[in-house]
Scaffold this motif. Sequence first.
Motif, PDB file in Angstrom:
ATOM      1  N   PHE A 258      28.345  45.215 -26.899  1.00  0.00           N
ATOM      2  CA  PHE A 258      27.751  46.213 -26.010  1.00  0.00           C
ATOM      3  C   PHE A 258      26.425  45.688 -25.463  1.00  0.00           C
ATOM      4  CE2 PHE A 258      24.942  49.714 -25.066  1.00  0.00           C
ATOM      5  CZ  PHE A 258      25.710  50.553 -24.290  1.00  0.00           C
ATOM      6  N   ASP A 259      25.596  45.143 -26.352  1.00  0.00           N
ATOM      7  CA  ASP A 259      24.290  44.612 -25.950  1.00  0.00           C
ATOM      8  C   ASP A 259      24.422  43.437 -24.985  1.00  0.00           C
ATOM      9  OD1 ASP A 259      23.066  46.524 -27.530  1.00  0.00           O
ATOM     10  OD2 ASP A 259      22.619  45.134 -29.182  1.00  0.00           O
ATOM     11  N   GLN A 260      25.567  42.777 -25.001  1.00  0.00           N
ATOM     12  CA  GLN A 260      25.819  41.640 -24.104  1.00  0.00           C
ATOM     13  C   GLN A 260      26.561  42.074 -22.834  1.00  0.00           C
ATOM     14  OE1 GLN A 260      26.088  38.443 -27.758  1.00  0.00           O
ATOM     15  NE2 GLN A 260      27.799  38.517 -26.384  1.00  0.00           N
ATOM     16  N   GLY A 261      26.700  43.381 -22.631  1.00  0.00           N
ATOM     17  CA  GLY A 261      27.273  43.884 -21.393  1.00  0.00           C
ATOM     18  C   GLY A 261      28.768  44.119 -21.404  1.00  0.00           C
ATOM     19  N   VAL A 262      29.406  44.060 -22.568  1.00  0.00           N
ATOM     20  CA  VAL A 262      30.850  44.281 -22.640  1.00  0.00           C
ATOM     21  C   VAL A 262      31.149  45.762 -22.444  1.00  0.00           C
ATOM     22  CG1 VAL A 262      32.845  44.242 -24.207  1.00  0.00           C
ATOM     23  CG2 VAL A 262      31.358  42.246 -24.027  1.00  0.00           C
ATOM     24  N   ALA A 263      32.122  46.033 -21.579  1.00  0.00           N
ATOM     25  CA  ALA A 263      32.511  47.413 -21.294  1.00  0.00           C
ATOM     26  C   ALA A 263      33.659  47.873 -22.183  1.00  0.00           C
ATOM     27  CB  ALA A 263      32.912  47.555 -19.829  1.00  0.00           C
ATOM     28  N   ARG A 264      34.593  46.962 -22.508  1.00  0.00           N
ATOM     29  CA  ARG A 264      35.705  47.377 -23.367  1.00  0.00           C
ATOM     30  C   ARG A 264      36.220  46.201 -24.179  1.00  0.00           C
ATOM     31  NH1 ARG A 264      40.893  48.571 -19.433  1.00  0.00           N
ATOM     32  NH2 ARG A 264      40.614  46.744 -18.130  1.00  0.00           N
ATOM     33  N   ILE A 265      36.851  46.580 -25.291  1.00  0.00           N
ATOM     34  CA  ILE A 265      37.418  45.615 -26.231  1.00  0.00           C
ATOM     35  C   ILE A 265      38.912  45.892 -26.349  1.00  0.00           C
ATOM     36  CG2 ILE A 265      37.433  44.775 -28.609  1.00  0.00           C
ATOM     37  CD1 ILE A 265      34.560  45.646 -28.866  1.00  0.00           C
ATOM     38  N   PHE A 266      39.678  44.820 -26.418  1.00  0.00           N
ATOM     39  CA  PHE A 266      41.113  44.887 -26.658  1.00  0.00           C
ATOM     40  C   PHE A 266      41.433  44.252 -28.002  1.00  0.00           C
ATOM     41  CE2 PHE A 266      40.790  44.887 -22.056  1.00  0.00           C
ATOM     42  CZ  PHE A 266      41.693  45.865 -21.687  1.00  0.00           C
ATOM     43  N   LEU A 267      42.565  44.620 -28.566  1.00  0.00           N
ATOM     44  CA  LEU A 267      43.067  43.967 -29.775  1.00  0.00           C
ATOM     45  C   LEU A 267      44.554  44.235 -29.874  1.00  0.00           C
ATOM     46  CD1 LEU A 267      43.673  46.208 -32.282  1.00  0.00           C
ATOM     47  CD2 LEU A 267      41.206  46.416 -32.095  1.00  0.00           C
ATOM     48  N   GLU A 268      45.216  43.435 -30.712  1.00  0.00           N
ATOM     49  CA  GLU A 268      46.616  43.694 -31.053  1.00  0.00           C
ATOM     50  C   GLU A 268      46.696  43.956 -32.549  1.00  0.00           C
ATOM     51  OE1 GLU A 268      46.552  40.275 -29.533  1.00  0.00           O
ATOM     52  OE2 GLU A 268      47.082  40.858 -27.511  1.00  0.00           O
TER      53      GLU A 268
ATOM     54  N   ALA B 199      35.470  38.763 -38.978  1.00  0.00           N
ATOM     55  CA  ALA B 199      35.873  39.245 -37.659  1.00  0.00           C
ATOM     56  C   ALA B 199      35.529  38.181 -36.633  1.00  0.00           C
ATOM     57  CB  ALA B 199      35.163  40.546 -37.303  1.00  0.00           C
ATOM     58  N   LEU B 200      36.476  37.898 -35.749  1.00  0.00           N
ATOM     59  CA  LEU B 200      36.240  36.992 -34.628  1.00  0.00           C
ATOM     60  C   LEU B 200      36.503  37.742 -33.337  1.00  0.00           C
ATOM     61  CD1 LEU B 200      38.031  33.708 -35.808  1.00  0.00           C
ATOM     62  CD2 LEU B 200      35.599  34.268 -35.950  1.00  0.00           C
ATOM     63  N   PHE B 201      35.543  37.702 -32.449  1.00  0.00           N
ATOM     64  CA  PHE B 201      35.642  38.327 -31.131  1.00  0.00           C
ATOM     65  C   PHE B 201      35.498  37.228 -30.082  1.00  0.00           C
ATOM     66  CE2 PHE B 201      33.724  41.449 -33.946  1.00  0.00           C
ATOM     67  CZ  PHE B 201      34.325  42.648 -33.604  1.00  0.00           C
ATOM     68  N   ARG B 202      36.125  37.432 -28.928  1.00  0.00           N
ATOM     69  CA  ARG B 202      35.942  36.512 -27.807  1.00  0.00           C
ATOM     70  C   ARG B 202      35.614  37.337 -26.578  1.00  0.00           C
ATOM     71  NH1 ARG B 202      40.722  32.660 -26.864  1.00  0.00           N
ATOM     72  NH2 ARG B 202      41.716  34.658 -26.529  1.00  0.00           N
ATOM     73  N   GLN B 203      34.468  37.019 -25.974  1.00  0.00           N
ATOM     74  CA  GLN B 203      33.993  37.728 -24.793  1.00  0.00           C
ATOM     75  C   GLN B 203      34.308  36.927 -23.536  1.00  0.00           C
ATOM     76  OE1 GLN B 203      29.778  38.531 -24.738  1.00  0.00           O
ATOM     77  NE2 GLN B 203      29.838  39.373 -22.684  1.00  0.00           N
ATOM     78  N   ALA B 204      34.759  37.624 -22.503  1.00  0.00           N
ATOM     79  CA  ALA B 204      34.937  37.053 -21.168  1.00  0.00           C
ATOM     80  C   ALA B 204      34.367  38.073 -20.189  1.00  0.00           C
ATOM     81  CB  ALA B 204      36.404  36.777 -20.881  1.00  0.00           C
ATOM     82  N   LEU B 205      33.227  37.740 -19.626  1.00  0.00           N
ATOM     83  CA  LEU B 205      32.515  38.631 -18.711  1.00  0.00           C
ATOM     84  C   LEU B 205      32.244  39.973 -19.388  1.00  0.00           C
ATOM     85  CD1 LEU B 205      34.378  37.675 -15.427  1.00  0.00           C
ATOM     86  CD2 LEU B 205      32.180  36.810 -16.259  1.00  0.00           C
ATOM     87  N   ASP B 206      32.794  41.077 -18.841  1.00  0.00           N
ATOM     88  CA  ASP B 206      32.478  42.388 -19.410  1.00  0.00           C
ATOM     89  C   ASP B 206      33.595  42.939 -20.299  1.00  0.00           C
ATOM     90  OD1 ASP B 206      34.309  42.975 -17.424  1.00  0.00           O
ATOM     91  OD2 ASP B 206      33.244  44.763 -16.719  1.00  0.00           O
ATOM     92  N   GLU B 207      34.507  42.056 -20.729  1.00  0.00           N
ATOM     93  CA  GLU B 207      35.558  42.453 -21.667  1.00  0.00           C
ATOM     94  C   GLU B 207      35.542  41.529 -22.869  1.00  0.00           C
ATOM     95  OE1 GLU B 207      38.829  44.396 -18.647  1.00  0.00           O
ATOM     96  OE2 GLU B 207      39.293  42.463 -19.544  1.00  0.00           O
ATOM     97  N   ALA B 208      36.119  42.014 -23.957  1.00  0.00           N
ATOM     98  CA  ALA B 208      36.212  41.199 -25.170  1.00  0.00           C
ATOM     99  C   ALA B 208      37.518  41.505 -25.871  1.00  0.00           C
ATOM    100  CB  ALA B 208      35.033  41.483 -26.103  1.00  0.00           C
TER     101      ALA B 208
END
Length: 153
Positions: free
Chosen positions: A95-105, A57-66
């Motif tokens: 979540f622990d890093q402050g992300v509020a929501r995650i998107f995906l396609e 799994a690869l995630f990319r965080q930008a501020l409070d979204e990923a």
Amino acid sequence: MMLAAEPVWASSAEPLAALHARCFDAGWSAREIGSLLNLPGCIGLACRVDGKYAALALFRQALDEAELLTLATDPAYRRRGLADILLTAGETRLFDQGVARIFLEVSQNNPGAAALYQRAGYAEVARRKGYYRDGSDARVLEKWLRKDGQTGP
């Protein structure tokens, strides 16, 4: 044997690219995976079975979204909970890093993945017509991890 998510780095790009190629017709190259893993805010997690990468799994965080960039499970190891392990571990870390929501396609032609995301609490918010190389639409999904003031999942 206990399966767990472990962090992965650009130094593991070759075997991760080989795994990705087993999962998708147009798998990402080692250079692409390595480049992503070197980006600030990119989180890579993998599960191993018998010492070999079986899921990524690869995630990319930008501020409070990923964004979940990819979730790949080797066909030989599907339906063993590896994707659930990675998705949960990634969501917890974000979540622990402050992300509020995650998107995906996810492709409209991938009902197995769509079912996984639905079980995990993702909901469709948009469609991208003809997004994938095969001409299929991308379903854009989101999941809220936290609401204002929330301190726990």
